[in-house]
Design an enzyme around this catalytic site. Sequence first.
Site, PDB file in Angstrom:
ATOM      1  N   PRO A  42       0.853  -1.200   0.000  1.00 38.37           N
ATOM      2  CA  PRO A  42       0.000   0.000   0.000  1.00 38.37           C
ATOM      3  C   PRO A  42       0.884   1.244   0.000  1.00 38.37           C
ATOM      4  O   PRO A  42       1.731   1.407   0.883  1.00 38.37           O
ATOM      5  CB  PRO A  42      -0.788  -0.126   1.313  1.00 38.37           C
ATOM      6  CG  PRO A  42      -0.711  -1.573   1.684  1.00 38.37           C
ATOM      7  CD  PRO A  42       0.628  -2.030   1.199  1.00 38.37           C
ATOM      8  N   GLN A 118      -6.164  -1.833   1.998  1.00 36.41           N
ATOM      9  CA  GLN A 118      -5.676  -1.522   3.341  1.00 36.41           C
ATOM     10  C   GLN A 118      -6.540  -0.403   3.916  1.00 36.41           C
ATOM     11  O   GLN A 118      -6.744   0.620   3.253  1.00 36.41           O
ATOM     12  CB  GLN A 118      -4.221  -1.072   3.317  1.00 36.41           C
ATOM     13  CG  GLN A 118      -3.638  -0.837   4.712  1.00 36.41           C
ATOM     14  CD  GLN A 118      -2.277  -0.167   4.694  1.00 36.41           C
ATOM     15  OE1 GLN A 118      -2.166   1.012   4.376  1.00 36.41           O
ATOM     16  NE2 GLN A 118      -1.236  -0.920   5.030  1.00 36.41           N
ATOM     17  N   TYR A 200       0.591   5.578  13.053  1.00 31.89           N
ATOM     18  CA  TYR A 200      -0.827   5.882  12.910  1.00 31.89           C
ATOM     19  C   TYR A 200      -1.597   5.314  14.105  1.00 31.89           C
ATOM     20  O   TYR A 200      -1.007   4.809  15.053  1.00 31.89           O
ATOM     21  CB  TYR A 200      -1.321   5.408  11.548  1.00 31.89           C
ATOM     22  CG  TYR A 200      -0.575   6.069  10.409  1.00 31.89           C
ATOM     23  CD1 TYR A 200      -0.427   7.465  10.382  1.00 31.89           C
ATOM     24  CD2 TYR A 200       0.027   5.339   9.396  1.00 31.89           C
ATOM     25  CE1 TYR A 200       0.277   8.088   9.359  1.00 31.89           C
ATOM     26  CE2 TYR A 200       0.733   5.964   8.373  1.00 31.89           C
ATOM     27  CZ  TYR A 200       0.860   7.338   8.365  1.00 31.89           C
ATOM     28  OH  TYR A 200       1.565   7.962   7.366  1.00 31.89           O
ATOM     29  N   ARG A 248      -0.831  -4.873   9.338  1.00 32.24           N
ATOM     30  CA  ARG A 248       0.519  -4.294   9.230  1.00 32.24           C
ATOM     31  C   ARG A 248       0.892  -3.693  10.573  1.00 32.24           C
ATOM     32  O   ARG A 248       0.163  -2.857  11.122  1.00 32.24           O
ATOM     33  CB  ARG A 248       0.587  -3.232   8.135  1.00 32.24           C
ATOM     34  CG  ARG A 248       1.919  -2.483   8.114  1.00 32.24           C
ATOM     35  CD  ARG A 248       2.155  -1.669   6.856  1.00 32.24           C
ATOM     36  NE  ARG A 248       2.701  -2.525   5.798  1.00 32.24           N
ATOM     37  CZ  ARG A 248       3.229  -2.055   4.661  1.00 32.24           C
ATOM     38  NH1 ARG A 248       3.265  -0.750   4.437  1.00 32.24           N
ATOM     39  NH2 ARG A 248       3.706  -2.873   3.747  1.00 32.24           N
ATOM     40  N   GLY A 342       7.349  -2.039  -2.776  1.00 37.99           N
ATOM     41  CA  GLY A 342       6.819  -0.695  -2.890  1.00 37.99           C
ATOM     42  C   GLY A 342       7.521   0.091  -3.969  1.00 37.99           C
ATOM     43  O   GLY A 342       7.050   0.168  -5.110  1.00 37.99           O
TER      44      GLY A 342
END
Length: 376
Positions: A42, A118, A200, A248, A342
């Site tokens: 993601p 995600q 986060y 994750r 990524g």
Amino acid sequence: RRVQRTMSENKRRILQRDRNPHLFRAVEFRSVTARNRIMMSPMCQYSATGGMPEEWHYVHLASRAVGGAGIVFTEATHVSPEGRITPNCLGIWNDDQRDAFRRIAAFVAEQGAVPAMQIGHAGRKASTARPWDGAGPLGADTEAGWQVIGPSALPFADWQTPVEMDGDTIARVLEDFAAAARRAREAGFRLLELHAAHGYLGHSFLSPLSNRRTDGYGGSLENRSRFLMETIEAIRREWPDDLPLFVRLSCTDWVDEGLTLADTVEVVKTIAARGDVDLIDCSSGGNDPRQQIPVHPGYQIPLAETVKRETGIATAAVGLLHSPDFCEEVVANGRADLVVLGRTLLADPYWPLHAATKLRAENMNWPVQYERSDIF
């Protein structure tokens, strides 16, 4: 003779499969089969308006499915407007967004990849500008910004100070995650990942550097992991039992007195025992600017390797993975079950097909529309 011929055909298929590199062997998660062990990470594109996926997102994700990845993930898709990292991040808090994602999920699946989403909430790291606009915090009193929330009233660096979440706010966010899972299912996604890393919201509850609560969501590691466990439970209320769920995690803060790999192993043992999660996507850092990360190709592989060995759950390895041979080694030696690419896939959407050629995989073909090229 018919039985012997059937047995011979089955044996041939098995041998054909086993001749393929480990990187290009299929893997099953519940009812979902990925054609290989390559997962598109993601990656935020910061290109949405009002949380809506647009043509950029369609082309971005579709091209990686055509390019041969086994699992194609959307970027972090946020469960509420205030949960976005930037005003230009994706969301799935309303039905219009859900409907706009349907075309993307359907095309990814048509190309043979698993369409995956995600979902996340940025917590105290929300309300920031896009990287090319400076990436700094946007104040709650600015036109583009909003008030951020978190487990404690502790800012990330000198960013906006979050409002500490009370019981009602926690309950509302959990319902936001459940509703996002339902909409992802309705949009046609077959795999879901909860983003609880990189500072986060889920990560900020887990880390003692950002969680100083004195109630049932703070203090001990068990209490600090309560919000994560409740989020998983909320998602599973709407996400079917036959579909896989990944999580994750930042496995370490890379800061003294922060979250450690040993802490993560204990949290994952609890997750694994509950049986709701199928894989831990092992990343690290992002919760404290004092972090000291030893960045080099494969630097996070030991995290995935340790979590897999100590808990028995499947893991994914991520972080500066570029070489097909290196990725093959990670999977072949059981250090992780998936490799997560990524930057590599940003640079080359067709990396999986190039890697299949290099590793002599026999079960990956270029799209027939491209067979006139001379690169394979």
